[in-house]
Design a protein around this motif. Structure first.
Motif, PDB file in Angstrom:
ATOM      1  N   UNK A  82       0.818  -1.213   0.000  1.00 20.35           N
ATOM      2  CA  UNK A  82       0.000   0.000   0.000  1.00 20.35           C
ATOM      3  C   UNK A  82       0.848   1.257   0.000  1.00 20.35           C
ATOM      4  N   UNK A  83       1.911   1.262   0.794  1.00 18.85           N
ATOM      5  CA  UNK A  83       2.810   2.423   0.819  1.00 18.85           C
ATOM      6  C   UNK A  83       3.463   2.592  -0.550  1.00 18.85           C
ATOM      7  N   UNK A  84       3.892   1.466  -1.143  1.00 25.11           N
ATOM      8  CA  UNK A  84       4.501   1.540  -2.474  1.00 25.11           C
ATOM      9  C   UNK A  84       3.509   2.092  -3.504  1.00 25.11           C
ATOM     10  N   UNK A  98      -3.611  10.979 -20.943  1.00 25.25           N
ATOM     11  CA  UNK A  98      -4.752  10.233 -21.452  1.00 25.25           C
ATOM     12  C   UNK A  98      -4.957   8.883 -20.795  1.00 25.25           C
ATOM     13  N   UNK A  99      -3.955   8.388 -20.084  1.00 23.28           N
ATOM     14  CA  UNK A  99      -4.086   7.094 -19.423  1.00 23.28           C
ATOM     15  C   UNK A  99      -4.300   7.335 -17.938  1.00 23.28           C
ATOM     16  N   UNK A 100      -5.249   6.619 -17.366  1.00 24.11           N
ATOM     17  CA  UNK A 100      -5.513   6.758 -15.936  1.00 24.11           C
ATOM     18  C   UNK A 100      -4.250   6.445 -15.156  1.00 24.11           C
ATOM     19  N   UNK A 101      -3.969   7.208 -14.101  1.00 18.64           N
ATOM     20  CA  UNK A 101      -2.711   7.014 -13.394  1.00 18.64           C
ATOM     21  C   UNK A 101      -2.557   5.645 -12.760  1.00 18.64           C
ATOM     22  N   UNK A 102      -3.661   4.975 -12.447  1.00 23.95           N
ATOM     23  CA  UNK A 102      -3.549   3.685 -11.783  1.00 23.95           C
ATOM     24  C   UNK A 102      -3.416   2.523 -12.750  1.00 23.95           C
ATOM     25  N   UNK A 103      -3.530   2.773 -14.047  1.00 27.92           N
ATOM     26  CA  UNK A 103      -3.500   1.684 -15.016  1.00 27.92           C
ATOM     27  C   UNK A 103      -2.083   1.158 -15.208  1.00 27.92           C
ATOM     28  N   UNK A 177      -6.752   2.112  -3.762  1.00 33.04           N
ATOM     29  CA  UNK A 177      -5.952   0.893  -3.612  1.00 33.04           C
ATOM     30  C   UNK A 177      -4.922   1.033  -2.492  1.00 33.04           C
ATOM     31  N   UNK A 178      -4.099   2.099  -2.470  1.00 35.15           N
ATOM     32  CA  UNK A 178      -3.155   2.222  -1.347  1.00 35.15           C
ATOM     33  C   UNK A 178      -3.854   2.353   0.002  1.00 35.15           C
ATOM     34  N   UNK A 179      -4.964   3.096   0.035  1.00 34.80           N
ATOM     35  CA  UNK A 179      -5.690   3.272   1.302  1.00 34.80           C
ATOM     36  C   UNK A 179      -6.207   1.926   1.806  1.00 34.80           C
TER      37      UNK A 179
END
Length: 197
Positions: A82-84, A98-103, A177-179
């Motif tokens: 999660x920290x990573x 244009x790409x979602x940051x989590x993808x 996701x990290x949370x």
């Protein structure tokens, strides 16, 4: 296999793994647009859950790989992941390509680690059930559990692809996701008594 024991196995799996659907949906959102996402999530979930079953089965027959005092510290695994993920989300903030940051591709071992660590408390629940069920009953539980892993993966994918949920996960998944991983890690540590009782 009696219907009663199958029903008990289904109920036990559902009660002990309801939180996994949220985690799976977040990982599906994270892997949006990558062809290997479903395969990697499925393999990671099965690998992590096989580890849970192996540890619980061995403990039910008297062999333990992990002393009880170590189990709370499994929370360090999702906490670190999660920290990573939080650091990665922080570094990618403001990128507008244009790409979602989590993808990004979902890593099999990463998901397996989260599944196993999140299932540390499941081991404690499964051990007495397996011990009293005997080898035949334990086989029924294992077969049902492994079949339900596929159902859970499908449910996670389903929720991640519903338009309203998909939009929310696309917008907030890189934060959620990290949370969620950090929360799971801290919950395992605290509930397991890692900080004393």
């Amino acid at each position: 296999m009696s219907l009663g024991s199958i029903g008990q196995a289904v109920g036990l799996f559902a009660v002990t793994n309801v939180d996994d659907i949220v985690i799976l949906a977040l990982f599906f959102a994270q892997g949006t647009g990558h062809r290997s996402t479903t395969r990697n999530i499925t393999l990671g979930q099965y690998l992590g859950f096989a580890g849970i079953l192996a540890a619980a089965g061995a403990a039910a027959f008297g062999a333990t790989f992990l002393p009880d005092a170590v189990i709370p510290y499994l929370g360090l695994l999702p906490l670190a992941l999660g920290v990573r993920a939080a650091v990665q989300a922080w570094r990618e903030r403001g990128h507008d390509d244009g790409e979602a940051p989590q993808s990004r591709p979902v890593r099999i071992l990463e998901l397996a680690t989260v599944t196993f660590a999140n299932g540390g408390d499941n081991i404690g629940v499964y051990v007495p059930v397996f011990a009293t069920a005997g080898a035949g009953g334990m086989t029924v539980y294992a077969v049902v559990f492994l079949a339900l892993v596929a159902v859970w993966v499908a449910a996670g994918r389903y929720f991640a692809t519903r338009p309203v949920i998909a939009r929310a996960l696309s917008r907030w998944g890189h934060i959620l996701l990290p949370v969620v991983l950090i929360g799971i890690g801290l919950l395992i540590l605290v509930e397991g008594g890692a900080f004393g009782r």
